[in-house]
Design a protein around this motif. Structure first.
Motif, PDB file in Angstrom:
ATOM      1  N   GLY A 243       8.348   2.784  -3.506  1.00 11.29           N
ATOM      2  CA  GLY A 243       9.258   1.830  -4.127  1.00 11.29           C
ATOM      3  C   GLY A 243      10.376   1.360  -3.232  1.00 11.29           C
ATOM      4  O   GLY A 243      11.128   0.451  -3.614  1.00 11.29           O
ATOM      5  N   ASN A 244      10.514   1.960  -2.048  1.00 12.06           N
ATOM      6  CA  ASN A 244      11.575   1.567  -1.114  1.00 12.06           C
ATOM      7  C   ASN A 244      10.999   1.049   0.193  1.00 12.06           C
ATOM      8  O   ASN A 244      11.540   1.296   1.270  1.00 12.06           O
ATOM      9  N   LEU A 245       9.870   0.337   0.100  1.00 11.67           N
ATOM     10  CA  LEU A 245       9.245  -0.255   1.286  1.00 11.67           C
ATOM     11  C   LEU A 245       9.541  -1.747   1.420  1.00 11.67           C
ATOM     12  O   LEU A 245       9.075  -2.380   2.364  1.00 11.67           O
ATOM     13  N   ALA A 246      10.280  -2.299   0.465  1.00  7.47           N
ATOM     14  CA  ALA A 246      10.616  -3.734   0.493  1.00  7.47           C
ATOM     15  C   ALA A 246       9.360  -4.606   0.476  1.00  7.47           C
ATOM     16  O   ALA A 246       9.294  -5.621   1.161  1.00  7.47           O
ATOM     17  N   ILE A 247       8.365  -4.196  -0.312  1.00  5.90           N
ATOM     18  CA  ILE A 247       7.156  -4.998  -0.524  1.00  5.90           C
ATOM     19  C   ILE A 247       7.307  -5.689  -1.875  1.00  5.90           C
ATOM     20  O   ILE A 247       7.296  -5.026  -2.923  1.00  5.90           O
ATOM     21  N   ALA A 248       7.448  -7.009  -1.867  1.00  7.58           N
ATOM     22  CA  ALA A 248       7.785  -7.746  -3.086  1.00  7.58           C
ATOM     23  C   ALA A 248       6.791  -7.518  -4.229  1.00  7.58           C
ATOM     24  O   ALA A 248       7.203  -7.225  -5.361  1.00  7.58           O
ATOM     25  N   PRO A 249       5.470  -7.653  -4.017  1.00  7.04           N
ATOM     26  CA  PRO A 249       4.545  -7.436  -5.139  1.00  7.04           C
ATOM     27  C   PRO A 249       4.613  -6.015  -5.701  1.00  7.04           C
ATOM     28  O   PRO A 249       4.495  -5.818  -6.913  1.00  7.04           O
ATOM     29  N   LEU A 250       4.835  -5.047  -4.835  1.00 12.08           N
ATOM     30  CA  LEU A 250       4.939  -3.663  -5.306  1.00 12.08           C
ATOM     31  C   LEU A 250       6.221  -3.461  -6.102  1.00 12.08           C
ATOM     32  O   LEU A 250       6.209  -2.811  -7.165  1.00 12.08           O
ATOM     33  N   ASN A 251       7.310  -4.002  -5.617  1.00 13.38           N
ATOM     34  CA  ASN A 251       8.571  -3.893  -6.351  1.00 13.38           C
ATOM     35  C   ASN A 251       8.477  -4.572  -7.711  1.00 13.38           C
ATOM     36  O   ASN A 251       8.999  -4.078  -8.712  1.00 13.38           O
ATOM     37  N   LYS A 252       7.796  -5.713  -7.762  1.00 12.66           N
ATOM     38  CA  LYS A 252       7.625  -6.424  -9.025  1.00 12.66           C
ATOM     39  C   LYS A 252       6.805  -5.592 -10.004  1.00 12.66           C
ATOM     40  O   LYS A 252       7.137  -5.507 -11.196  1.00 12.66           O
ATOM     41  N   ALA A 253       5.733  -4.980  -9.500  1.00 13.89           N
ATOM     42  CA  ALA A 253       4.889  -4.156 -10.378  1.00 13.89           C
ATOM     43  C   ALA A 253       5.675  -2.965 -10.922  1.00 13.89           C
ATOM     44  O   ALA A 253       5.556  -2.623 -12.109  1.00 13.89           O
ATOM     45  N   ILE A 254       6.473  -2.324 -10.070  1.00 15.69           N
ATOM     46  CA  ILE A 254       7.268  -1.182 -10.524  1.00 15.69           C
ATOM     47  C   ILE A 254       8.304  -1.630 -11.554  1.00 15.69           C
ATOM     48  O   ILE A 254       8.537  -0.957 -12.566  1.00 15.69           O
ATOM     49  N   LYS A 255       8.918  -2.782 -11.320  1.00 17.91           N
ATOM     50  CA  LYS A 255       9.919  -3.295 -12.252  1.00 17.91           C
ATOM     51  C   LYS A 255       9.307  -3.639 -13.600  1.00 17.91           C
ATOM     52  O   LYS A 255       9.949  -3.498 -14.655  1.00 17.91           O
ATOM     53  N   GLU A 256       8.050  -4.070 -13.593  1.00 14.86           N
ATOM     54  CA  GLU A 256       7.373  -4.432 -14.843  1.00 14.86           C
ATOM     55  C   GLU A 256       6.741  -3.232 -15.538  1.00 14.86           C
ATOM     56  O   GLU A 256       6.022  -3.397 -16.520  1.00 14.86           O
ATOM     57  N   GLY A 257       6.987  -2.031 -15.009  1.00 15.13           N
ATOM     58  CA  GLY A 257       6.498  -0.830 -15.684  1.00 15.13           C
ATOM     59  C   GLY A 257       5.120  -0.382 -15.255  1.00 15.13           C
ATOM     60  O   GLY A 257       4.384   0.203 -16.055  1.00 15.13           O
ATOM     61  N   TRP A 258       4.782  -0.615 -14.001  1.00 15.68           N
ATOM     62  CA  TRP A 258       3.466  -0.189 -13.506  1.00 15.68           C
ATOM     63  C   TRP A 258       3.278   1.312 -13.676  1.00 15.68           C
ATOM     64  O   TRP A 258       4.122   2.110 -13.276  1.00 15.68           O
ATOM     65  N   GLN A 259       2.173   1.694 -14.285  1.00 17.36           N
ATOM     66  CA  GLN A 259       1.827   3.104 -14.454  1.00 17.36           C
ATOM     67  C   GLN A 259       0.765   3.470 -13.418  1.00 17.36           C
ATOM     68  O   GLN A 259      -0.378   3.054 -13.533  1.00 17.36           O
ATOM     69  N   PRO A 260       1.124   4.232 -12.402  1.00 21.45           N
ATOM     70  CA  PRO A 260       0.155   4.535 -11.333  1.00 21.45           C
ATOM     71  C   PRO A 260      -0.994   5.389 -11.841  1.00 21.45           C
ATOM     72  O   PRO A 260      -0.811   6.283 -12.670  1.00 21.45           O
ATOM     73  N   ARG A 261      -2.179   5.120 -11.323  1.00 21.06           N
ATOM     74  CA  ARG A 261      -3.360   5.931 -11.631  1.00 21.06           C
ATOM     75  C   ARG A 261      -3.683   6.761 -10.396  1.00 21.06           C
ATOM     76  O   ARG A 261      -4.046   6.237  -9.352  1.00 21.06           O
TER      77      ARG A 261
END
Length: 712
Positions: A243-261
């Motif tokens: 979450g601290n890699l400054a990757i925009a799509p990843l940050n967006k997914a985490i912000k939208e509540g991405w549940q990792p599998r």
């Protein structure tokens, strides 16, 4: 002076009100009074003042000590209460089922459901046994008391018969009563202090648990413990790092509540940790690999200790292996053949260990090598270990063409058939002539195989013993860029090298190319493409990296550019040594330093000379590389299925030095590339004989297919 308002206004009675005549000097000043507590400025001042008090209190050592130890007590109580609750109920299984369900892992959900069901059944059985024990306890106590009294009485009768004194009949009973009295006296003495100390002991236990789990706020912790010396990259740490890699799509997914599998939860793997996680939409493994230095920093590791890749058969999955801190700085284990042992060219020789601590075998039969890296990165250590292993087989012929002036190969000269050193034209021409002879030799060996018939498709040890013309041969071309970039000989050398490499695999000829300049000009592309084992020590850029390991490797995260020259000496990124897409290895170092009086190479060469000249076999056993697939097949025997734990037990009995420390995760990792990994059967991890046999047959078929393609 006043004015009077008329009594009627528009026919209506008007109130009698007297008004002061307007006089500016007589008008009182109008002032808006605001309550002090409602003033925004004063409120901010008060809040800042309170914040300053809190900060000063936090910085005060006494306050920090109180909060820290109080948090230890509260946190330790909470942890112990949760552990007690988990041990007495099925809460743990329910919690793990919810986590697995949130991750979309249905197989893991079923597994935890089965575990929970088994726990409830066992708990019910224990309760029924306790109930039965309570019902039968009085009878057992009475029986025990009567039996004990009878035994003491019998002992007293024997004692009285021996002493001829009837009073001794009660002596054993009296002794037991006195013993019980002493026990009661001692218990009475220590009971009150123990009872008084119990709360303090419980408090100390709770405090120790809280301190061990660091339940205090970070600002309250001691200054020397706020930074971890080593961090375990568990699921939480990995998610924070991603979450601290400054990757925009990843940050967006985490912000939208991405549940990792979690395809594979974080597990211990050798000298590190391994995990697999399915990435969200719009996020690729290449994006993560591009941020590898930042990812390593977030996990408190060096870049060379973190390897994010994508499994070949699992697109969209991040395969992350994180080494222990400093796993590359310790000493490499000694070369296994340093003092004893002989080798077999057709089985391979030990050359390195992986970051996980596993032995890495250098295959010689049907293999060739490309070894590169900047000067001083440790190339010679791997090549020398490979050659020393080769010469410990008395059948092997070794030639070395070094297109530079160095002394790396001088100690091996007694056992070498040919050693050419130098970068003059005649030295380059000698290397070219060697390639011409190799071209003719692979053709000759191919004809001999055809003449032998009987289904012979490749050279074996039996054939090599029968016909000296089929003896295995290892040829080294060090500083090979000098050969391929030569104005007069370069083009012919490239053509010859490609022809030899395509036909040499089944004729027991192994080529080893070594270079400090792995570029498109110095290494012909087809030479790299036909190389089975590629080794990249520290390199300067992605061009050199892909020139050694193959196109696109750097972009995929398989790169040696993160190796630090002068620090990661002997460490390399390799392709082709194992079934994994790549392997980070540390080459065995067989030391030779005349200035310090250290020479481990010469004794090995002398042993090799004794074998070659017919001095008899070495006292040690023949080196046998570890082959988990073959070993599992051997321990299974004719058993169709076997529990994983039983397989591990038998493997440890078969080869304790290799499998003693293995667990289920190690077995799965070893068999998974072949599709023979353990699976669940009846809720238990099981290894199937059919899967292992199919994997062995498939591996043999692939080897035959590769050999058949050599003539193309």
């Amino acid at each position: 002076m006043t004015d009077t308002i008329p009594e009627q206004v528009n026919g209506h009675a008007a109130p009698k009100v007297s008004l002061l005549k307007f006089a500016p000097e007589a008008t009182p000043a109008v002032t808006t009074v605001v309550a002090p507590e409602k003033s925004p400025t004063r409120r901010r001042v008060r809040i800042d003042h309170l914040r300053r008090i809190v900060v000063e209190a936090r910085e005060h050592n006494t306050y920090r000590v109180i909060i820290r130890h109080g948090s230890y007590l509260a946190g330790g109580t909470r942890i112990l209460a949760r552990r007690a609750w988990d041990s007495r109920t099925a809460a743990r299984y329910e919690r793990m089922m919810r986590i697995a369900e949130a991750g979309g892992n249905e197989e893991l959900v079923r597994e935890w459901e089965q575990r929970g069901h088994a726990y409830r059944q066992a708990r019910q059985k224990r309760r029924m046994e306790l109930l039965q024990l309570a019902l039968s306890a009085p009878k057992a106590v009475l029986t025990g008391a009567v039996g004990g009294a009878g035994l003491l009485l019998l002992l007293g009768i024997l004692l009285a018969w021996h002493s001829h004194d009837v009073h001794d009949i009660l002596t054993p009973m009296t002794a037991v009563v006195e013993f019980v009295g002493w026990v009661a006296f001692i218990a009475a003495v220590i009971w009150d202090p123990l009872l008084a100390a119990l709360p303090w002991l419980a408090l100390a236990s709770v405090w120790a648990v809280g301190r061990g789990q660091r339940t205090a706020p970070t600002w309250a912790l001691p200054a020397n413990s706020t930074q971890e010396g080593d961090v375990v990259p568990d699921e939480g740490a990995i998610l924070r790092a991603l979450g601290n890699l400054a990757i925009a799509p990843l940050n967006k997914a985490i912000k939208e509540g991405w549940q990792p599998r979690w395809v594979q939860p974080t597990t211990r793997s050798g000298n590190g940790w391994h995990t697999q996680i399915q990435l969200p939409l719009g996020v690729t493994v290449e994006m993560i690999a591009g941020k590898k230095p930042v990812l390593a920093h977030n996990l408190l590791r060096k870049p060379v200790e973190v390897w994010p890749t994508e499994p070949p058969k699992q697109p969209g999955v991040l395969d992350l292996w994180v080494a222990d801190q400093g796993s590359l700085s310790g000493a490499v284990p000694p070369w296994p053949l340093l003092t004893e042992g002989v080798t077999d060219y057709f089985k391979g020789v030990p050359v390195a260990v992986s970051q996980r601590g596993e032995p890495i075998i250098g295959k010689l039969m049907a293999a060739n090598y490309m070894v590169g890296g900047i000067m001083g990165s440790g190339k010679s250590s791997l090549v020398i270990a490979l050659l020393l292993g080769a010469i410990l087989d008395p059948l092997v012929i070794v030639e070395a063409y070094v297109m530079a002036y160095n002394t790396d190969y001088d100690p091996l000269k007694p056992r070498l058939k040919t050693l050419v050193k130098g970068d003059d034209d005649e030295d380059i021409e000698a290397a070219l002539n060697a390639l011409r002879h190799l071209r003719d030799e692979v053709t000759m060996r191919g004809k001999l195989l055809e003449e032998l018939g009987d289904g012979a498709t490749k050279v074996t040890r039996e054939l090599a013993l029968k016909d000296p013309r089929m003896r295995p041969k290892v040829v080294v071309f060090d500083e090979c860029h000098e050969l391929f970039m030569h104005k007069e000989y370069g083009k012919e050398a490239a053509e010859l090298a490609i022809k030899v490499m395509k036909k040499a695999r089944k004729t027991a000829i192994t080529l080893i190319w070594v270079t400090v300049s792995p570029t498109a000009d110095s290494l012909p592309r087809d030479v790299t493409r036909n190389t089975s084992h590629r080794v990249a020590f520290a390199v300067g850029d992605h061009v050199a990296n892909d020139g050694l390991l193959g196109s696109g490797r750097h972009k995929a995260g398989i790169t040696a550019t993160t190796l630090i020259p002068g620090e990661d000496v002997g460490t390399a990124v390799t392709v082709g040594f194992t079934a994994k897409p790549f392997e980070v290895v540390r080459a065995h170092y067989v030391a030779r330093d005349p200035d310090k009086g250290v020479d481990e190479v010469t004794p090995v060469v002398e042993r090799a000379m004794g074998l070659y000249e017919g001095g008899g076999p070495d006292d040690g056993p023949t080196f046998e590389p570890v082959d988990p697939l073959a070993d599992v097949a051997a321990v299974l025997g004719d058993t169709p299925r076997m529990l994983t734990q039983e397989v591990l037990h038998r493997l440890a009995e078969r080869r304790p030095e290799a499998y003693r420390e293995w667990g289920p995760v190690d077995l799965k990792r070893a068999l998974e590339p072949f599709g023979a990994e353990p699976y669940k059967s009846g809720g238990k991890s099981t290894v199937a004989r059919d899967r292992v046999c199919d994997a062995i047959l498939e591996r043999l078929a692939e080897d035959l297919e590769d050999e058949g393609g050599d003539d193309d």
